[in-house]
Motif scaffolding. Structure first.
Motif, mmCIF file in Angstrom:
data_model
loop_
_atom_site.group_PDB
_atom_site.id
_atom_site.type_symbol
_atom_site.label_atom_id
_atom_site.label_comp_id
_atom_site.label_asym_id
_atom_site.label_seq_id
_atom_site.Cartn_x
_atom_site.Cartn_y
_atom_site.Cartn_z
ATOM 1 N N ASP A 143 0.805 -1.223 0.000
ATOM 2 C CA ASP A 143 0.000 0.000 0.000
ATOM 3 C C ASP A 143 0.837 1.271 0.000
ATOM 4 O O ASP A 143 0.457 2.267 -0.625
ATOM 5 N N SER A 144 1.974 1.249 0.711
ATOM 6 C CA SER A 144 2.707 2.504 0.922
ATOM 7 C C SER A 144 4.154 2.479 0.453
ATOM 8 O O SER A 144 4.815 3.520 0.442
ATOM 9 N N GLY A 145 4.683 1.313 0.117
ATOM 10 C CA GLY A 145 6.080 1.207 -0.296
ATOM 11 C C GLY A 145 6.969 0.552 0.722
ATOM 12 O O GLY A 145 8.023 0.007 0.381
ATOM 13 N N SER A 146 6.568 0.576 2.013
ATOM 14 C CA SER A 146 7.396 -0.044 3.052
ATOM 15 C C SER A 146 6.521 -0.571 4.179
ATOM 16 O O SER A 146 5.418 -0.051 4.416
ATOM 17 N N GLY A 147 7.024 -1.591 4.865
ATOM 18 C CA GLY A 147 6.362 -2.130 6.054
ATOM 19 C C GLY A 147 7.416 -2.633 7.014
ATOM 20 O O GLY A 147 8.095 -3.625 6.729
ATOM 21 N N ILE A 148 7.572 -1.948 8.150
ATOM 22 C CA ILE A 148 8.659 -2.223 9.089
ATOM 23 C C ILE A 148 8.068 -2.634 10.429
ATOM 24 O O ILE A 148 7.349 -1.848 11.065
ATOM 25 N N PRO A 149 8.352 -3.864 10.919
ATOM 26 C CA PRO A 149 7.783 -4.305 12.194
ATOM 27 C C PRO A 149 8.551 -3.727 13.385
ATOM 28 O O PRO A 149 9.782 -3.779 13.428
ATOM 29 N N VAL A 150 7.811 -3.191 14.340
ATOM 30 C CA VAL A 150 8.438 -2.576 15.513
ATOM 31 C C VAL A 150 7.674 -2.967 16.769
ATOM 32 O O VAL A 150 6.515 -3.389 16.719
ATOM 33 N N LEU A 151 8.339 -2.813 17.909
ATOM 34 C CA LEU A 151 7.728 -3.045 19.219
ATOM 35 C C LEU A 151 7.953 -1.813 20.090
ATOM 36 O O LEU A 151 9.000 -1.159 20.002
ATOM 37 N N GLU A 152 6.984 -1.523 20.949
ATOM 38 C CA GLU A 152 7.162 -0.438 21.902
ATOM 39 C C GLU A 152 8.218 -0.816 22.934
ATOM 40 O O GLU A 152 8.443 -1.989 23.218
ATOM 41 N N MET A 153 8.863 0.205 23.480
ATOM 42 C CA MET A 153 9.848 -0.014 24.533
ATOM 43 C C MET A 153 9.139 -0.235 25.865
ATOM 44 O O MET A 153 8.241 0.528 26.224
ATOM 45 N N GLU A 154 9.539 -1.265 26.590
ATOM 46 C CA GLU A 154 8.949 -1.537 27.897
ATOM 47 C C GLU A 154 9.855 -1.065 29.037
ATOM 48 O O GLU A 154 9.379 -0.814 30.146
ATOM 49 N N ASP A 155 11.145 -0.975 28.774
ATOM 50 C CA ASP A 155 12.097 -0.557 29.804
ATOM 51 C C ASP A 155 12.390 0.936 29.674
ATOM 52 O O ASP A 155 12.235 1.532 28.603
ATOM 53 N N SER A 156 12.839 1.530 30.769
ATOM 54 C CA SER A 156 13.378 2.876 30.695
ATOM 55 C C SER A 156 14.689 2.836 29.918
ATOM 56 O O SER A 156 15.423 1.849 29.959
ATOM 57 N N VAL A 157 14.983 3.925 29.204
ATOM 58 C CA VAL A 157 16.151 3.959 28.328
ATOM 59 C C VAL A 157 16.969 5.205 28.634
ATOM 60 O O VAL A 157 16.417 6.298 28.788
ATOM 61 N N VAL A 207 13.167 -2.282 16.535
ATOM 62 C CA VAL A 207 12.912 -2.641 15.147
ATOM 63 C C VAL A 207 13.258 -4.105 14.911
ATOM 64 O O VAL A 207 14.288 -4.601 15.367
ATOM 65 N N GLN A 208 12.385 -4.805 14.170
ATOM 66 C CA GLN A 208 12.583 -6.206 13.842
ATOM 67 C C GLN A 208 12.694 -6.375 12.325
ATOM 68 O O GLN A 208 12.794 -5.390 11.578
ATOM 69 N N THR A 209 12.721 -7.602 11.873
ATOM 70 C CA THR A 209 12.542 -7.940 10.470
ATOM 71 C C THR A 209 11.423 -8.987 10.398
ATOM 72 O O THR A 209 11.114 -9.606 11.420
ATOM 73 N N PRO A 210 10.770 -9.176 9.237
ATOM 74 C CA PRO A 210 11.163 -8.716 7.907
ATOM 75 C C PRO A 210 10.860 -7.234 7.701
ATOM 76 O O PRO A 210 9.821 -6.741 8.140
ATOM 77 N N GLN A 211 11.783 -6.560 7.046
ATOM 78 C CA GLN A 211 11.528 -5.208 6.575
ATOM 79 C C GLN A 211 11.178 -5.338 5.102
ATOM 80 O O GLN A 211 11.957 -5.864 4.319
ATOM 81 N N VAL A 212 9.991 -4.877 4.744
ATOM 82 C CA VAL A 212 9.409 -5.207 3.448
ATOM 83 C C VAL A 212 9.193 -3.932 2.630
ATOM 84 O O VAL A 212 8.781 -2.905 3.172
ATOM 85 N N PHE A 213 9.449 -4.040 1.302
ATOM 86 C CA PHE A 213 9.419 -2.875 0.433
ATOM 87 C C PHE A 213 8.934 -3.259 -0.963
ATOM 88 O O PHE A 213 8.976 -4.436 -1.346
#
Length: 218
Positions: free
Chosen positions: A123-137, A156-162
């Motif tokens: 739909d947009s050209g890219s799709g990147i899987p991510v997770l929210e941070m649970e720990d303080s950084v 950030v994870q994979t697959p990174q799709v384009f």
């Protein structure tokens, strides 16, 4: 058409031992076979290119002789670094594809994550899987460290799709060998990325304890 470049050229020095981590046994199959099967389950017609280190061919031949998933793949040897390896893999991907780039040592990616990434890229050209941070950084600075607002950070994870034409043109640029993230390569030429939800189990196996955890999850 869906396609995939599986990056399996890493040496796995942090794991140690004579066998690279992508060929280690995980519940009766090599790690990379679990990974390939996840994508064939999502799309049995997907075109998969596996990028191997030249000195890993002996490991690949051993596992591919008994794996239907491995026999369906095209194989190419990698370059001097990850950037060159991905670029070599992308050269074997036809135009007009939606192509993912995935770490061979992420065998626990879910079907839902794969689907979200491929649909977003369509739909947009890219799709990147991510997770929210649970720990303080905290970020290390010259004066010590400072807190970062975790609500604005993502893992950030994979697959990174384009779309294949877009990611290939991004990889035609000269880029530093230190780059390890395909999304950054895409972003440098094409701008905004589409982020989607990953899955927490989609760990990258780099240490012996990661292999133990993956075995427990399976």
């Amino acid at each position: 058409m869906n396609a995939l470049v599986v990056v399996a050229a890493g040496s796995g020095r942090r794991m140690g031992g004579p066998v690279p981590k992508q060929y280690l046994d995980l519940q009766g199959k090599a790690v990379i076979i679990h990974t390939l099967e996840k994508f064939y389950r999502y799309d049995p017609e997907i075109k998969i290119v596996v990028v191997l280190a030249k000195d890993h061919l002996k490991f690949w031949k051993k596992i591919s002789s008994s794996s239907e998933a491995a026999l369906g793949c095209e194989v190419v040897t990698g370059g001097e670094n990850r950037y060159d390896s991905v670029r070599k893999g992308l050269q074997l991907i036809p135009n007009g594809c939606i192509v993912g780039i995935h770490d061979a040592v992420r065998p626990l990616v879910s079907q839902e994550t794969i689907g979200r990434c491929y649909r977003a890229a369509h739909d947009s050209g890219s799709g990147i899987p991510v997770l929210e941070m649970e720990d303080s950084v905290r970020m290390i600075t010259a004066g010590g460290s400072e807190n970062l607002e975790r609500a604005s950070l993502r893992r950030v994870q994979t697959p990174q799709v384009f779309r294949s034409d877009l990611i290939r043109s991004a990889y035609d640029q000269d880029f530093p060998s230190s780059v390890t993230d395909d999304a950054s390569v895409y972003e440098s030429l094409h701008g905004k990325l589409t982020l989607v939800a990953g899955n927490p189990e989609n760990i990258k196996i780099t240490k012996a304890s990661d292999l133990d955890l993956a075995s427990l999850i399976i």
